[in-house]
Write a protein that holds these residues in place. Sequence first.
Motif, PDB file in Angstrom:
ATOM      1  N   TYR A  17       0.836  -1.210   0.000  1.00  0.00           N
ATOM      2  CA  TYR A  17       0.000   0.000   0.000  1.00  0.00           C
ATOM      3  C   TYR A  17       0.872   1.261   0.000  1.00  0.00           C
ATOM      4  O   TYR A  17       0.614   2.224  -0.751  1.00  0.00           O
ATOM      5  CB  TYR A  17      -0.927  -0.040   1.219  1.00  0.00           C
ATOM      6  CG  TYR A  17      -1.768   1.195   1.399  1.00  0.00           C
ATOM      7  CD1 TYR A  17      -2.669   1.592   0.416  1.00  0.00           C
ATOM      8  CD2 TYR A  17      -1.659   1.963   2.553  1.00  0.00           C
ATOM      9  CE1 TYR A  17      -3.445   2.739   0.580  1.00  0.00           C
ATOM     10  CE2 TYR A  17      -2.429   3.094   2.727  1.00  0.00           C
ATOM     11  CZ  TYR A  17      -3.314   3.486   1.743  1.00  0.00           C
ATOM     12  OH  TYR A  17      -4.070   4.617   1.909  1.00  0.00           O
ATOM     13  N   LYS A  21       1.020   4.214  -2.971  1.00  0.00           N
ATOM     14  CA  LYS A  21       0.857   5.659  -2.782  1.00  0.00           C
ATOM     15  C   LYS A  21       2.055   6.429  -3.365  1.00  0.00           C
ATOM     16  O   LYS A  21       1.892   7.453  -4.019  1.00  0.00           O
ATOM     17  CB  LYS A  21       0.698   5.983  -1.290  1.00  0.00           C
ATOM     18  CG  LYS A  21      -0.694   5.688  -0.796  1.00  0.00           C
ATOM     19  CD  LYS A  21      -1.158   6.642   0.282  1.00  0.00           C
ATOM     20  CE  LYS A  21      -0.371   6.448   1.545  1.00  0.00           C
ATOM     21  NZ  LYS A  21      -1.024   7.014   2.720  1.00  0.00           N
ATOM     22  N   SER A  39     -10.202  -4.671   1.951  1.00  0.00           N
ATOM     23  CA  SER A  39      -9.056  -3.776   2.190  1.00  0.00           C
ATOM     24  C   SER A  39      -8.495  -3.229   0.885  1.00  0.00           C
ATOM     25  O   SER A  39      -8.017  -2.094   0.831  1.00  0.00           O
ATOM     26  CB  SER A  39      -7.939  -4.517   2.931  1.00  0.00           C
ATOM     27  OG  SER A  39      -8.399  -4.948   4.171  1.00  0.00           O
ATOM     28  N   ASP A  42     -10.708  -0.397  -0.199  1.00  0.00           N
ATOM     29  CA  ASP A  42     -10.434   0.750   0.683  1.00  0.00           C
ATOM     30  C   ASP A  42      -9.117   1.435   0.281  1.00  0.00           C
ATOM     31  O   ASP A  42      -9.027   2.667   0.251  1.00  0.00           O
ATOM     32  CB  ASP A  42     -10.319   0.297   2.154  1.00  0.00           C
ATOM     33  CG  ASP A  42     -11.665  -0.129   2.717  1.00  0.00           C
ATOM     34  OD1 ASP A  42     -12.693   0.102   2.053  1.00  0.00           O
ATOM     35  OD2 ASP A  42     -11.676  -0.718   3.824  1.00  0.00           O
ATOM     36  N   ALA A  43      -8.113   0.607  -0.015  1.00  0.00           N
ATOM     37  CA  ALA A  43      -6.799   1.159  -0.397  1.00  0.00           C
ATOM     38  C   ALA A  43      -6.934   1.989  -1.663  1.00  0.00           C
ATOM     39  O   ALA A  43      -6.417   3.116  -1.751  1.00  0.00           O
ATOM     40  CB  ALA A  43      -5.793   0.024  -0.600  1.00  0.00           C
ATOM     41  N   LYS A  44      -7.673   1.446  -2.644  1.00  0.00           N
ATOM     42  CA  LYS A  44      -7.862   2.183  -3.906  1.00  0.00           C
ATOM     43  C   LYS A  44      -8.544   3.527  -3.646  1.00  0.00           C
ATOM     44  O   LYS A  44      -8.105   4.569  -4.153  1.00  0.00           O
ATOM     45  CB  LYS A  44      -8.688   1.344  -4.881  1.00  0.00           C
ATOM     46  CG  LYS A  44      -8.955   2.059  -6.197  1.00  0.00           C
ATOM     47  CD  LYS A  44      -9.800   1.231  -7.133  1.00  0.00           C
ATOM     48  CE  LYS A  44     -10.201   2.053  -8.346  1.00  0.00           C
ATOM     49  NZ  LYS A  44     -11.086   1.329  -9.247  1.00  0.00           N
ATOM     50  N   SER A  45      -9.616   3.508  -2.825  1.00  0.00           N
ATOM     51  CA  SER A  45     -10.338   4.764  -2.546  1.00  0.00           C
ATOM     52  C   SER A  45      -9.419   5.788  -1.890  1.00  0.00           C
ATOM     53  O   SER A  45      -9.452   6.974  -2.238  1.00  0.00           O
ATOM     54  CB  SER A  45     -11.522   4.523  -1.605  1.00  0.00           C
ATOM     55  OG  SER A  45     -12.314   3.513  -2.089  1.00  0.00           O
ATOM     56  N   GLU A  46      -8.627   5.328  -0.935  1.00  0.00           N
ATOM     57  CA  GLU A  46      -7.712   6.258  -0.242  1.00  0.00           C
ATOM     58  C   GLU A  46      -6.724   6.884  -1.222  1.00  0.00           C
ATOM     59  O   GLU A  46      -6.435   8.081  -1.153  1.00  0.00           O
ATOM     60  CB  GLU A  46      -6.930   5.516   0.854  1.00  0.00           C
ATOM     61  CG  GLU A  46      -7.746   5.177   2.092  1.00  0.00           C
ATOM     62  CD  GLU A  46      -8.299   6.430   2.772  1.00  0.00           C
ATOM     63  OE1 GLU A  46      -7.541   7.393   2.952  1.00  0.00           O
ATOM     64  OE2 GLU A  46      -9.509   6.445   3.096  1.00  0.00           O
ATOM     65  N   ILE A  47      -6.200   6.063  -2.122  1.00  0.00           N
ATOM     66  CA  ILE A  47      -5.184   6.575  -3.060  1.00  0.00           C
ATOM     67  C   ILE A  47      -5.827   7.581  -4.033  1.00  0.00           C
ATOM     68  O   ILE A  47      -5.272   8.650  -4.299  1.00  0.00           O
ATOM     69  CB  ILE A  47      -4.496   5.419  -3.827  1.00  0.00           C
ATOM     70  CG1 ILE A  47      -3.718   4.534  -2.842  1.00  0.00           C
ATOM     71  CG2 ILE A  47      -3.535   5.968  -4.880  1.00  0.00           C
ATOM     72  CD1 ILE A  47      -3.228   3.229  -3.414  1.00  0.00           C
ATOM     73  N   LYS A  49      -8.410   9.375  -3.449  1.00  0.00           N
ATOM     74  CA  LYS A  49      -8.728  10.601  -2.708  1.00  0.00           C
ATOM     75  C   LYS A  49      -7.507  11.528  -2.697  1.00  0.00           C
ATOM     76  O   LYS A  49      -7.601  12.729  -2.898  1.00  0.00           O
ATOM     77  CB  LYS A  49      -9.101  10.232  -1.267  1.00  0.00           C
ATOM     78  CG  LYS A  49     -10.241  11.076  -0.705  1.00  0.00           C
ATOM     79  CD  LYS A  49     -10.502  10.814   0.767  1.00  0.00           C
ATOM     80  CE  LYS A  49     -11.168   9.492   1.054  1.00  0.00           C
ATOM     81  NZ  LYS A  49     -11.136   9.121   2.488  1.00  0.00           N
ATOM     82  N   GLU A  50      -6.331  10.920  -2.468  1.00  0.00           N
ATOM     83  CA  GLU A  50      -5.107  11.724  -2.360  1.00  0.00           C
ATOM     84  C   GLU A  50      -4.550  12.127  -3.730  1.00  0.00           C
ATOM     85  O   GLU A  50      -3.982  13.205  -3.888  1.00  0.00           O
ATOM     86  CB  GLU A  50      -4.049  10.922  -1.587  1.00  0.00           C
ATOM     87  CG  GLU A  50      -3.071  11.796  -0.846  1.00  0.00           C
ATOM     88  CD  GLU A  50      -2.193  10.972   0.103  1.00  0.00           C
ATOM     89  OE1 GLU A  50      -1.009  11.286   0.201  1.00  0.00           O
ATOM     90  OE2 GLU A  50      -2.689  10.012   0.723  1.00  0.00           O
TER      91      GLU A  50
END
Length: 257
Positions: A17, A21, A39, A42-47, A49-50
């Motif tokens: 992860y 990033k 997970s 979730d990891a894809k969504s977080e990346i 977002k950033e």
Amino acid sequence: MKNKVMIITGAAMGLGYAAAKELASKGAHLVLVDYNQKSLEDAKSEIIKEFPQAKIITVIADVSKEDAVKNYVDEAVKAFGRIDGFYNNAGIEGRQAPITEYDVDVFKKVIDINLMGVYYGMRYVIPVMQKQQFGRIVNVASVGGIRGVLNQTPYVASKHAVSGMTKNAALEYGRDGILTNAIAPGAILTPMVAEAFKQVNPADPKAAESEYAQRNPTKRLGKPEEVAKLVAFLLSEDNGYVSGQTIAIDGGESNIY
Ligand code: NAD
């Protein structure tokens, strides 16, 4: 790294992860692979977002299954047409026990994921890179791939094998513009390592962590983001001539006698 296509296995958490990033921050397109679907999403969504500009696909796969590995490679080519970098990272630690007490089924599982998973990955990614006459591969070994680690025989065996396969890939495919290296992280604070401290001291895992950190010349554990920077270099064209190496990233700890 801009518009380069990178496959990352074990991308849902930990080292995978953090590398995802780092690579997204440099403009790479990502193929995120993991067997933990929730997970991974979730990891894809977080990346995203950033780094909203990042182009990312996810593929659910257990890397110990050859068909699943072939499928994630096919999906990567279908989505992006090429594979520039491959972070062959997914792995497990197994349980902690001495050789004569080690559960044989767990032993085989560690070998299936850590050794066969890394092998299948190279087996299916390398032909794509050969066609391109370009590629960068980073396999994940461990300090347990260059030293013994008490009570972790299958892990140590699998990680020594990763280091060996890395040397062979470098020998066999350097002529195709493919550079293959391994990294050998020491203790980096990821969910896997947090779990190991729970096994060492179930009542107080934080105490086990502090005690462990004292052995390191830097008196601390490593951070996933620190490993990600090394991986990003090895996966990039900036690395023009490093190949077949197992590079320790451990604060110098593996030099202690
Ligand atoms: P982690 O457990 O925090 O994350 C590993 C990820 O890989 C998870 O998302 C998990 O779901 C995924 N995964 C595990 N088995 C899989 C499989 N069969 N198929 C698909 N996905 C799978 O672990 P981490 O600490 O990030 O470790 C990543 C790699 O780094 C491993 O190969 C590990 O052996 C190696 N490593 C870690 C450390 C460390 O200190 N964290 C040290 C040396 C080596």
